[in-house]
Design an enzyme around this catalytic site. Structure first.
Site, PDB file in Angstrom:
ATOM      1  N   LYS A   1      69.169 100.096  37.615  1.00 27.76           N
ATOM      2  CA  LYS A   1      69.802 100.263  39.037  1.00 27.76           C
ATOM      3  C   LYS A   1      69.170 101.613  39.781  1.00 27.76           C
ATOM      4  CE  LYS A   1      73.919 103.503  38.171  1.00 27.76           C
ATOM      5  NZ  LYS A   1      75.077 103.515  38.259  1.00 27.76           N
TER       6      LYS A   1
ATOM      7  N   LYS B   1      70.716  96.457  48.296  1.00 27.16           N
ATOM      8  CA  LYS B   1      69.256  96.708  48.288  1.00 27.16           C
ATOM      9  C   LYS B   1      68.554  95.499  48.042  1.00 27.16           C
ATOM     10  CE  LYS B   1      69.911 101.584  46.966  1.00 27.16           C
ATOM     11  NZ  LYS B   1      71.405 101.380  47.262  1.00 27.16           N
TER      12      LYS B   1
ATOM     13  N   LYS C   1      66.486  92.441  42.136  1.00 24.69           N
ATOM     14  CA  LYS C   1      67.628  91.992  42.387  1.00 24.69           C
ATOM     15  C   LYS C   1      67.903  90.999  43.373  1.00 24.69           C
ATOM     16  CE  LYS C   1      71.079  93.496  40.561  1.00 24.69           C
ATOM     17  NZ  LYS C   1      71.497  93.288  39.286  1.00 24.69           N
TER      18      LYS C   1
ATOM     19  N   SER D   1      75.409  92.138  42.074  1.00 27.95           N
ATOM     20  CA  SER D   1      74.095  92.541  42.714  1.00 27.95           C
ATOM     21  C   SER D   1      74.241  93.641  43.805  1.00 27.95           C
ATOM     22  CB  SER D   1      73.633  91.397  43.518  1.00 27.95           C
ATOM     23  OG  SER D   1      72.068  91.610  44.457  1.00 27.95           O
TER      24      SER D   1
ATOM     25  N   GLU E   1      63.186 104.615  48.802  1.00 23.55           N
ATOM     26  CA  GLU E   1      64.475 104.713  49.544  1.00 23.55           C
ATOM     27  C   GLU E   1      64.435 104.136  50.936  1.00 23.55           C
ATOM     28  OE1 GLU E   1      67.917 108.003  48.775  1.00 23.55           O
ATOM     29  OE2 GLU E   1      65.838 108.963  49.653  1.00 23.55           O
TER      30      GLU E   1
ATOM     31  N   ASP F   1      70.607  93.167  23.981  1.00 21.21           N
ATOM     32  CA  ASP F   1      69.846  93.693  25.251  1.00 21.21           C
ATOM     33  C   ASP F   1      69.756  92.371  26.093  1.00 21.21           C
ATOM     34  OD1 ASP F   1      67.595  93.986  27.106  1.00 21.21           O
ATOM     35  OD2 ASP F   1      67.651  96.104  26.039  1.00 21.21           O
TER      36      ASP F   1
ATOM     37  N   THR G   1      67.882 113.875  51.851  1.00 15.21           N
ATOM     38  CA  THR G   1      66.503 113.086  52.060  1.00 15.21           C
ATOM     39  C   THR G   1      66.232 112.967  53.800  1.00 15.21           C
ATOM     40  OG1 THR G   1      67.489 111.175  51.566  1.00 15.21           O
ATOM     41  CG2 THR G   1      66.354 112.234  49.793  1.00 15.21           C
TER      42      THR G   1
END
Length: 330
Positions: free
Chosen positions: A91, A133, A145, A130, A271, A67, A198
């Site tokens: 992510k 976002k 990020k 990356s 979002e 990890d 959405t």
């Protein structure tokens, strides 16, 4: 692929973190064709590592269960490595919203752990994967990020006499990657709907996995330190993408397209309505090539770059259909 790039990777020792994921495993796939000496694949997904190893055999692949949160493990993983591709990350935007410090541990602390291990071993090049976002982030994933990007590019400023070059590759939405909207839509249509939208005005920059990985390999070859590499990519309306997918997949699963209900729901937690490839300040430092933008600190650019997915020209439905066929989704 460019002969110079093939020559660059030949005989190299390479570490790919997050190598059981969609991007990491595709990086391994492409690297395996370029005759490196060894590809070390690091992931905390034991089954995923096993599957990658089985796909390529053991001649060049060295699976490492570990990890990026574990500094000691990373020190051993990076020993004698030439190039690090750091793709390991959390992510999924809503999951990071509900588990914010887990995102910090992996995306921020994990990146710093990789940077320090790479510095200690004087790795030749370190490339962070990356996301768009990270530009003007409004969610935890994007913020982590963004900080990972800053940690990476800033490492060039304090590395002293060490030779390691640190650069970033910034993606848009990678079509048909694990957990992406295309996979969600397929399952919703298979079950007879509804498909969930959405926001009817939502837009995204999109790229194929193959184009994303090609950008990564080119970036590592070109990197001199501190750059952010961004592939030139089209944008689309999510509503148009959804219409194409319903029209194509509904008959495949025994439904007429008009039988699949489209249900408009609220935006998911964290979002954004649209994405940006870079900030205005970054655009002022961006050099433009045929394939990509390269943000290079200290550079002054007069490029007139449209970097907003809302205001760029959108793909038409026929173009979306062609892209989905090209990537093997339809």
């Amino acid at each position: 692929m460019n002969r110079n790039i093939r020559d660059y990777y030949e005989g190299k020792k390479i570490l790919v973190t997050g190598s059981a994921g969609s991007i990491g495993s595709q990086i391994v796939t492409e690297l395996s064709r370029l005759d490196p000496e060894v590809i070390r694949i690091l992931d905390n997904n034991e089954t995923g590592l096993f599957e990658v190893e089985q796909k390529f055999g053991s001649r060049r692949i060295r699976p490492l269960v570990g990890d990026v949160r574990d500094r000691d493990r990373l020190r051993r993983a990076v020993e004698d490595v030439d190039i690090v591709f750091h793709a390991a990350a959390l992510k999924h935007v809503p999951l990071c919203e509900y588990n914010p410090f887990e995102a910090v541990k992996t995306n921020v602390q994990g990146t710093q752990n990789m940077i320090e291990a790479s510095l200690d071993e004087e790795v030749e090049k370190f490339i962070l994967i990356s996301t768009d976002k990270a530009v003007n982030p409004v969610n935890v994933m994007g913020a982590t990020k963004l900080l990972a990007e800053r940690l990476t590019t800033s490492a060039n400023l304090y590395k002293g006499d060490r030779k390691t070059v640190f650069s970033v590759v910034r993606f848009g939405n990678v079509l048909n990657s694990r957990g992406s909207i295309l996979q969600v839509l397929r399952e919703q249509i298979k079950n007879g709907g509804p498909v969930t939208l959405t926001d009817e005005g939502m837009t995204r920059f999109v790229m194929s996995i193959e184009n994303a990985v090609s950008l990564v390999l080119h970036a590592a070859y070109l990197a001199e330190g501190g750059e952010v590499f961004i592939l030139k990519m089209p944008s689309l309306r999510i509503a148009d993408l959804m219409e194409v997918v319903v029209e194509e997949l509904a008959p495949h699963y025994g439904y007429r397209p008009e039988e699949i209900e489209v249900q408009v729901i609220d935006k998911r937690c964290g979002e954004k309505l649209f994405e940006e490839l870079m900030t205005p300040d970054e655009a002022a430092m961006a050099l433009e090539t045929d394939e990509m933008y390269i943000i290079k600190p200290g550079t002054c650019s007069d490029s007139n770059i449209n970097y907003n997915s809302m205001t760029t020209r959108k793909l038409k439905k026929k173009d979306i259909r062609c892209i989905l066929k090209d990537i093997g989704y339809l």
